[in-house]
Scaffold this motif. Sequence first.
Motif, short mmCIF file in Angstrom:
data_model
loop_
_atom_site.label_atom_id
_atom_site.label_comp_id
_atom_site.label_asym_id
_atom_site.label_seq_id
_atom_site.Cartn_x
_atom_site.Cartn_y
_atom_site.Cartn_z
N PHE A 255 -3.52 27.82 24.29
CA PHE A 255 -3.60 27.32 22.93
C PHE A 255 -2.21 26.96 22.42
N TYR A 256 -2.14 26.01 21.47
CA TYR A 256 -0.88 25.64 20.84
C TYR A 256 -0.46 26.74 19.87
N THR A 257 0.84 27.02 19.81
CA THR A 257 1.33 28.11 18.95
C THR A 257 1.34 27.73 17.47
N ASP A 258 1.41 26.46 17.15
CA ASP A 258 1.49 26.07 15.74
C ASP A 258 0.12 25.95 15.08
N THR A 259 -0.89 25.53 15.83
CA THR A 259 -2.21 25.30 15.24
C THR A 259 -3.30 26.23 15.76
N GLY A 260 -3.08 26.82 16.91
CA GLY A 260 -4.13 27.62 17.54
C GLY A 260 -5.18 26.78 18.24
N PRO B 221 -0.57 35.80 13.24
CA PRO B 221 -1.72 35.44 12.41
C PRO B 221 -2.74 34.49 13.05
N ILE B 222 -2.35 33.75 14.09
CA ILE B 222 -3.26 32.77 14.69
C ILE B 222 -4.28 33.48 15.56
N LYS B 223 -5.55 33.23 15.27
CA LYS B 223 -6.64 33.78 16.08
C LYS B 223 -7.22 32.64 16.91
N THR B 224 -7.40 32.89 18.16
CA THR B 224 -7.93 31.87 19.07
C THR B 224 -9.33 32.24 19.50
N VAL C 168 4.54 24.64 29.04
CA VAL C 168 4.27 26.01 29.48
C VAL C 168 4.32 27.00 28.33
N VAL C 169 4.58 26.52 27.12
CA VAL C 169 4.72 27.39 25.96
C VAL C 169 3.41 27.41 25.18
N GLY C 170 2.98 28.59 24.76
CA GLY C 170 1.79 28.68 23.94
C GLY C 170 1.25 30.09 23.86
N ILE C 171 0.05 30.16 23.33
CA ILE C 171 -0.70 31.41 23.27
C ILE C 171 -1.74 31.31 24.38
N SER C 172 -1.92 32.38 25.12
CA SER C 172 -2.92 32.34 26.19
C SER C 172 -3.89 33.50 26.05
#
Length: 166
Positions: free
Chosen positions: A80-85, A159-162, A64-68
């Motif tokens: 999206f994964y928080t470490d790689t995007g 810094p991660i752009k999705t 349930v953890v990540g960037i949405s």
Amino acid sequence: MQKRTVLFTAALLAGLLTPLLVQAQSPKEYSDIRALGTSPQWLTTKVYIEGAPDVDVKDKYPGVVGISMWDPERNRYEFFYTDTGQSKYEHGGGGYFMVTGDRKTHILVPDKGPYRSIVRRLEALNNREFTYSREVPRDMVATNENVRIYVVHAPYKGPIKTTPTQ
């Protein structure tokens, strides 16, 4: 077509099961679904179990953890994964979403993956916070008893752009 049927059925059931009292309450108590569009990305900042809001258990619930990303205009979401995007789309991390008329239930209908729909209770939604809760097996181990987890998000400015897949 089948996803639309599932979505329609879920919305109909939620509407029928909502007590009339809830529908008659003042709208100031409700979240504004358009708030999802106030940030291009949202980051999971905390996960806690009901009754223990001071204990962050993100490490026990990595699914349930990540960037949405949320698109309220098209009712589309993607995780999206928080470490790689990298997108989680191929594993059920993208599809359609809706919020019920009482603005208390958030339903996801993934395009792919093992689940047909995921029903979550909308706890907070504004331009600073998006929090939902749902029941899952403790520590996401299928044989454990269910607990209610709360998943807290804030607008992501890192810094991660999705980029959406769909």
